[in-house]
Scaffold this motif. Structure first.
Motif: not given
Length: 773
Positions: A675-676, A678-680, A682-683, A705-707, A752
């Motif tokens: 999750r970390v 994936v969010e990284l 996207h950021q 995780a949103g991937c 972003g």
């Protein structure tokens, strides 16, 4: 004018001229130093004695003419005094000639000159003795055979002639001034002998001629001696007083020895045929000739022995140089081979250690070759100080060393571990401390057939040590041979794999999660050899990097992938293909043009091609990598950072790299990290692909995780192009709209948190684009 007045005038002129010569030679002596000064002083003294002898001879001749001296006994006494003066004068002149610079290379050389001259002089004297003795007496009743005082000046005259001949043959170049001095000395001795003989015989004409010739000869000596220092004397080679001179003389001819001996033998035979007898003078002369020849041969034999000894010493010296490394003083490769072949102790086991300094090239590149040489010298010193007596340390070249130990393998392994610590210590240099490590390969000679195999085994163990982490000791194993043979065979076969059509591509799907619909594929190179079977990419890709084949393989993969992609797009499939790029390809100067040519040749839209760069490329040269990736991105292709999380890149580098897609390494597909990451991604405005999904729980974890994109064995194995195409057909829908990894446009800025510009082209209708193309 009465005759005595004429004689007096001649005497006066001759004496004055002789005194002028004395003054000139004395002035030359004062202007010179060392041996040259001594030589000119001797010549000046000889000229002075010659001037006095000339004056005395003229005076004696006048006394004979005026009948002041009328008995033969008185004439003989005056002739004896003149002969003594001539002997002193000629002797001093002769010594001065031999002392002149360039006349003789050394004192031993002067002795050889005298012996050689004595051979000539004795022969001349003997021939002259035969000529004036009974029954020859070439001058008849006026032959001065009874004038014993003439023996000494005649001998000196003959010796002066011999010295002149030898000097002309053997003196250092230029010889002209020395030859002229020798000619003057010889003429002076002959003129002096005529002066004394003329007084003895009462021959006024001979005295007058000699009184003129003697000062003239002294003048020739004076003027020729002044010219000896005007010309540079050629340097005398080392050992010039050795058989080298004899060799040079023999090349010019040996007439100086054979002709006098032949003349002497012919004269003796003639004397015996005519009924002559040998008195004491003839016997002494012949004996002197023999002793001169024996002495000369003795010196030649001694010189030959000394010359042979010097040759042996030089041979040993050059052999040592040929077997020694000039920088470190250790043995070189030839010295090591000699130790292996010639110095093996009976019953002892030999072990060879091959050593290589890790990272030494950086020392030369960053600190300079002077520092590198100083480090190598210290390495040699540390090796010498930490080996046992009898062990041989060698430098094979560059930063490669070897140690030959007479020990068992276990004992040698312990010694190698100690060397590992000793050579791995810091090297203090003027420019700072240098830190190095060393890799060591060890091989024993118990089971090897020859020295070449031993060297090969040690080198193979060394290569194994360097390829498995360096700074370690590895003992040779037979398995290394098997791997080396396979390595060599694979390298040979790989060079023709493209031409033999043994390579092909397989495509692993990249799918949309969670419905596992393929939207892209990664092109993976495979090698099917007809005899070796399947060769894995983990085996032949590093081999291609090592042997320089990777650029050619990369170009082939790029064109094959673009060709296949153009066919899929022409058939209406919305799909993209990614190709892996090695660091060496990426840093090639023409790689950007190569990508452009492939896109143009196969009419592929640039955004449909993804170039994957591993994190290993990021670790080499970040600034150069950013520039290269920027040039590629300007062509329209997308850049993916593969294996993110393998341990090379940092967040700072990630924010600077011009990339579009982030592929998460399978090691990060865990609940705490995915999750970390994936969010990284996207950021940073990147599309994220999770790699290595092989289980349902991993897929659920990634989706949670949103991937949106994934890749792994759960969603599809690498398959041939036709199998992947079949899957595309089965997954097709009428909408034909499939999300693809986004590439942000320069005109559309989506700021972003990092403030970086991103591109978004949305869905692409590839069939329409292909029709337009």
């Amino acid at each position: 004018m009465p005759l005595p007045s004429v004689v007096a005038a001649v005497a006066t002129a001759g004496v004055v001229f002789a005194l002028v010569c004395v003054v000139l030679l004395a002035a030359s002596a004062r202007a010179r130093a060392g041996a040259s000064r001594r030589a000119h002083r001797l010549l000046a003294a000889g000229a002075a004695a010659g001037a006095l002898t000339t004056a005395g001879g003229i005076a004696a001749s006048i006394a004979v003419q005026e009948h002041i001296v009328h008995t033969q006994h008185e004439k003989t006494s005056l002739g004896s005094l003149l002969a003594l003066g001539v002997a002193v004068s000629s002797g001093l002149l002769l010594l001065g000639l031999l002392t002149l610079p360039g006349a003789a290379p050394s004192r031993p050389g002067m002795l050889r000159y005298l012996l050689d001259a004595l051979v000539i002089a004795a022969a001349l004297w003997f021939v002259g003795w035969v000529a004036v003795s009974e029954p020859t007496r070439v001058l008849g009743d006026r032959t001065p055979f009874w004038c014993r005082p003439l023996l000494i000046p005649a001998a000196i005259a003959a010796l002066a002639l011999g010295v002149s001949v030898i000097t002309a043959m053997r003196a250092a170049r230029p010889r002209g001034p020395l030859v002229r001095v020798g000619t003057g000395v010889t003429l002076a001795a002959v003129a002096g002998m005529g002066l004394a003989g003329g007084v003895c015989q009462g021959m006024t004409a001979l005295v007058d001629v000699s009184a003129v010739a003697l000062p003239a000869a002294l003048g020739l000596v004076a003027f020729a001696a002044r010219g000896t220092d005007r010309w540079p004397v050629a340097p005398v080679p080392e050992g010039d007083d050795s058989p080298a001179l004899d060799e040079e003389l023999s090349r010019r001819g040996s007439a100086y020895a054979f002709l006098p001996m032949a003349a002497m033998a012919a004269s003796a035979l003639y004397h015996l045929v005519r009924g002559g007898a040998f008195d004491m003078v003839g016997i002494v002369t012949g004996s002197l000739e023999g002793f001169a020849l024996v002495g000369r041969q003795f010196l030649a034999l001694r010189d030959v022995k000394a010359y042979a000894e010097r040759l042996r010493d030089r041979e040993a010296h050059f052999r040592e140089l040929a077997h020694t490394d000039p920088l470190t003083g250790l043995a070189n490769r030839r010295g090591l081979l000699s130790a292996l072949e010639d110095e093996q102790a009976p019953g002892a086991e030999a072990v060879l250690l091959a050593l290589d300094l890790d990272g030494f090239k950086n020392v030369n590149d960053m600190r300079g070759h002077d520092v590198g040489d100083a480090v190598l010298v210290e390495v040699g010193q540390r090796l010498r100080m930490n080996l046992r007596p009898g062990d041989v340390a060698a430098r094979l070249g560059g930063d490669e060393f070897a140690v030959l130990m007479w020990a068992r393998p276990d004992e040698a392994t312990r010694a190698a571990s100690r060397l590992l610590r000793v050579l791995g210590g810091p090297y203090e240099q003027e420019t700072g401390t240098v830190f190095l490590s060393v890799s060591i390969g060890l091989a024993g000679c118990a089971t090897v057939p020859d020295v070449t195999t031993l060297l090969r085994n040690a080198d193979l163990a060394l290569r194994w040590a360097k390829s498995h982490g360096k700074n370690r000791v590895e003992r040779y194993d037979v398995e290394y041979d098997v791997k080396l043979r396979r390595h060599t065979e694979l390298e040979h076969e790989l060079r023709g794999a493209i031409d033999r059509d043994e390579l092909h591509l397989q495509y692993q799907p990249v799918v949309v999660l969670p419905d596992v619909r393929p939207v892209g594929a990664e092109a993976l190179l495979r090698w099917q050899h007809p005899r070796l079977g399947k060769v894995g990419p983990d085996e032949f890709i590093p081999l291609a990097e090592e042997c320089g084949m990777i650029n050619r393989l990369g170009a082939w993969v790029l064109h094959q992938a673009c060709h296949q992609l153009s066919r899929w797009l022409a058939e209406g499939h919305d799909v993209w293909v990614s190709v892996n790029v090695s660091p060496r390809e990426l840093h090639a100067s023409r790689y950007v043009d190569q990508v452009k040519d492939a896109l143009r040749a196969h009419r592929v839209p640039p955004q449909r091609l993804v170039l994957e760069v591993t994190e290993h490329a990021v670790s080499t040269d970040v600034e150069e990598l950013i520039r290269r990736l920027g040039d590629l991105r300007e062509t329209g292709v997308r850049i993916a950072l593969d294996d993110f999380g393998a341990g090379y890149s940092s967040l700072g580098q990630l924010s600077r790299l011009p990339i579009d897609i982030l592929k998460i390494d399978h090691s990060l597909v865990v609940p705490q990290m995915v999750r970390v990451v994936v969010e990284l991604g996207h950021q940073f405005g990147l599309e994220v692909i999770a790699e290595g999904i092989g289980e349902q729980r991993q897929m659920a974890m990634v989706v949670e995780a949103g991937c949106k994109l994934g890749q792994g064995y759960l969603s599809g194995w690498p398959v041939p192009a036709e199998h992947f195409e079949a899957r595309l057909e089965s997954a097709s829908s009428p909408a034909r709209v499939v999300p693809v990894p986004e590439q942000k446009s320069d005109r559309e800025q989506n700021a972003g948190p990092t403030g970086r510009r991103a591109h978004n082209v949305g869905a692409v209708d590839s069939s329409r684009e292909m029709r337009q193309a």
